[in-house]
Design a protein around this motif. Structure first.
Motif, PDB file in Angstrom:
ATOM      1  N   THR A  22       0.816  -1.216   0.000  1.00 17.72           N
ATOM      2  CA  THR A  22       0.000   0.000   0.000  1.00 17.72           C
ATOM      3  C   THR A  22       0.848   1.264   0.000  1.00 17.72           C
ATOM      4  O   THR A  22       0.305   2.377  -0.062  1.00 17.72           O
ATOM      5  CB  THR A  22      -0.921   0.012   1.233  1.00 17.72           C
ATOM      6  OG1 THR A  22      -0.128  -0.131   2.414  1.00 17.72           O
ATOM      7  CG2 THR A  22      -1.909  -1.141   1.182  1.00 17.72           C
ATOM      8  N   LEU A  25       0.475   3.891  -3.042  1.00 17.42           N
ATOM      9  CA  LEU A  25      -0.662   4.804  -2.991  1.00 17.42           C
ATOM     10  C   LEU A  25      -0.371   5.988  -2.069  1.00 17.42           C
ATOM     11  O   LEU A  25      -0.652   7.146  -2.403  1.00 17.42           O
ATOM     12  CB  LEU A  25      -1.907   4.052  -2.505  1.00 17.42           C
ATOM     13  CG  LEU A  25      -3.215   4.851  -2.448  1.00 17.42           C
ATOM     14  CD1 LEU A  25      -3.600   5.365  -3.810  1.00 17.42           C
ATOM     15  CD2 LEU A  25      -4.323   3.983  -1.857  1.00 17.42           C
ATOM     16  N   SER A  96       2.098   3.985 -13.607  1.00 18.32           N
ATOM     17  CA  SER A  96       2.176   3.151 -12.411  1.00 18.32           C
ATOM     18  C   SER A  96       2.384   1.674 -12.751  1.00 18.32           C
ATOM     19  O   SER A  96       3.080   0.955 -12.030  1.00 18.32           O
ATOM     20  CB  SER A  96       0.911   3.316 -11.564  1.00 18.32           C
ATOM     21  OG  SER A  96      -0.241   2.951 -12.310  1.00 18.32           O
ATOM     22  N   SER A 226      -1.045  10.585   4.431  1.00 10.82           N
ATOM     23  CA  SER A 226      -0.052   9.775   3.720  1.00 10.82           C
ATOM     24  C   SER A 226       1.262   9.751   4.491  1.00 10.82           C
ATOM     25  O   SER A 226       1.900   8.698   4.639  1.00 10.82           O
ATOM     26  CB  SER A 226       0.179  10.331   2.311  1.00 10.82           C
ATOM     27  OG  SER A 226      -1.020  10.329   1.568  1.00 10.82           O
ATOM     28  N   ALA A 265      -1.551  -4.423  -3.932  1.00 14.66           N
ATOM     29  CA  ALA A 265      -1.944  -3.224  -4.655  1.00 14.66           C
ATOM     30  C   ALA A 265      -3.158  -3.480  -5.554  1.00 14.66           C
ATOM     31  O   ALA A 265      -4.057  -2.645  -5.661  1.00 14.66           O
ATOM     32  CB  ALA A 265      -0.770  -2.714  -5.495  1.00 14.66           C
ATOM     33  N   GLY A 269      -6.908  -1.850  -5.189  1.00 11.89           N
ATOM     34  CA  GLY A 269      -7.612  -1.199  -6.288  1.00 11.89           C
ATOM     35  C   GLY A 269      -9.040  -1.709  -6.438  1.00 11.89           C
ATOM     36  O   GLY A 269      -9.956  -0.954  -6.747  1.00 11.89           O
TER      37      GLY A 269
END
Length: 297
Positions: A22, A25, A96, A226, A265, A269
């Motif tokens: 993660t 992100l 990405s 973040s 990941a 999503g």
């Protein structure tokens, strides 16, 4: 019934994969607003300072032998300033999907390669088979998405940055393993985080565009969320686990987190962005899990 040491290690490895799956992100969200150098430099400096203070209060202060300081500084600079800045700036110009292919496929290969170069491990048929299956799985999962379109100059430079940042991190990780004969993993994490973060923070404030303005810390809620996520679970949690497993398992086995983190990941999503997974995606994830299991067996 008490858990066996191996069961605990496997649980820690799973946590490592989940957190670092993660991270992408959180990094993208944070550096979209804050310059990468000061965003990352502040994170690592604070993480190192917290660990150093915690160890000192606990009566277990970090004491680095004089003969090891040169290698500790080398590992710190390679692991944080070079890796973080080069890779994060590279991510600004790379899709990405392509970044995931480069990072996930290169990490285990580089880890085993550097470990073999430094005489820490030997290549075996099992390692080669695991690497081959894992890389094939990464390509199956991300290759079709990354192959759409052509790379322009900025994308080529960005891809080079991702590769160089990854190589710096893998080299420093393998180089750090002998240091843990003299320093406990948590001590090494504390001193490398603080040293590397401080170097990056100073360089960022001196040279990075927008760093002085960002130093006022007037960030949005998303940027702060973040940053805190990257500080607590990633820097103060997963990194300590990573060093501990590097000591106990070796580079080849720990490096297989790069086969599992992309799956995290993809699942993120699906849950967050409503993305769909097709048969080809499932095949790629199964291949990566199989490769990790083969290498960790």
């Amino acid at each position: 019934m008490a858990l066996s040491p191996l069961t605990i290690q496997r649980g820690l490895f799973l946590f490592l994969c989940l957190v670092w799956g993660t991270n992408w992100l959180a990094m993208k969200a944070g550096t979209a607003e804050v310059p990468p150098g000061i965003f990352s430099g502040l994170r690592w400096t604070v993480a190192g300072a917290v660990l150093l203070l915690f160890l000192a209060v606990r009566g277990d202060p970090v004491r680095v032998p004089h003969r090891l300081w040169g290698r500790v500084v080398w590992v710190s600079v390679m692991m944080i300033p070079l890796n973080a800045v080069v890779m994060l700036y590279g991510l600004r110009h790379v899709p990405s999907g392509l970044a995931a292919v480069l990072n996930s496929a290169l990490t285990p290969i580089a880890m085993v390669g550097f470990a073999a170069m430094l005489g820490q491990e030997r290549f075996s048929a099992r390692h080669l088979g695991a690497l081959a299956v894992g890389v094939a799985g990464v390509i199956v999962l991300y290759g079709p998405k990354a192959a759409v379109g052509s790379l322009d100059t900025l994308e080529l430079l960005g891809a080079t940055g991702v590769i160089l940042g990854n190589l710096a991190y893998c080299w420093s990780s393998v180089s750090a393993r002998p240091l843990m004969r003299s320093l406990p993993p948590v001590h090494l994490v504390a001193i490398t985080n603080f040293t590397g973060g401080a170097v990056l923070l100073v360089l960022s404030l001196a040279f990075e565009p927008g760093a002085l303005q960002a130093a006022t810390l007037q960030w949005s809620a998303i940027a702060w969320l973040s940053w805190w996520y990257l500080l607590l679970p990633a820097s103060l949690g997963a990194t300590i686990i990573y060093f501990r497993l590097m000591r106990d398992w070796g580079a080849a086995s720990v490096g297989t987190y790069a086969f599992i983190s992309p799956i995290v990941a993809v699942l993120l999503g699906i849950l967050v962005a409503g993305e769909r997974v097709g048969p080809v995606d499932l095949l790629g994830m199964a291949m990566m899990l199989g490769a990790a299991g083969l290498a960790l067996r």
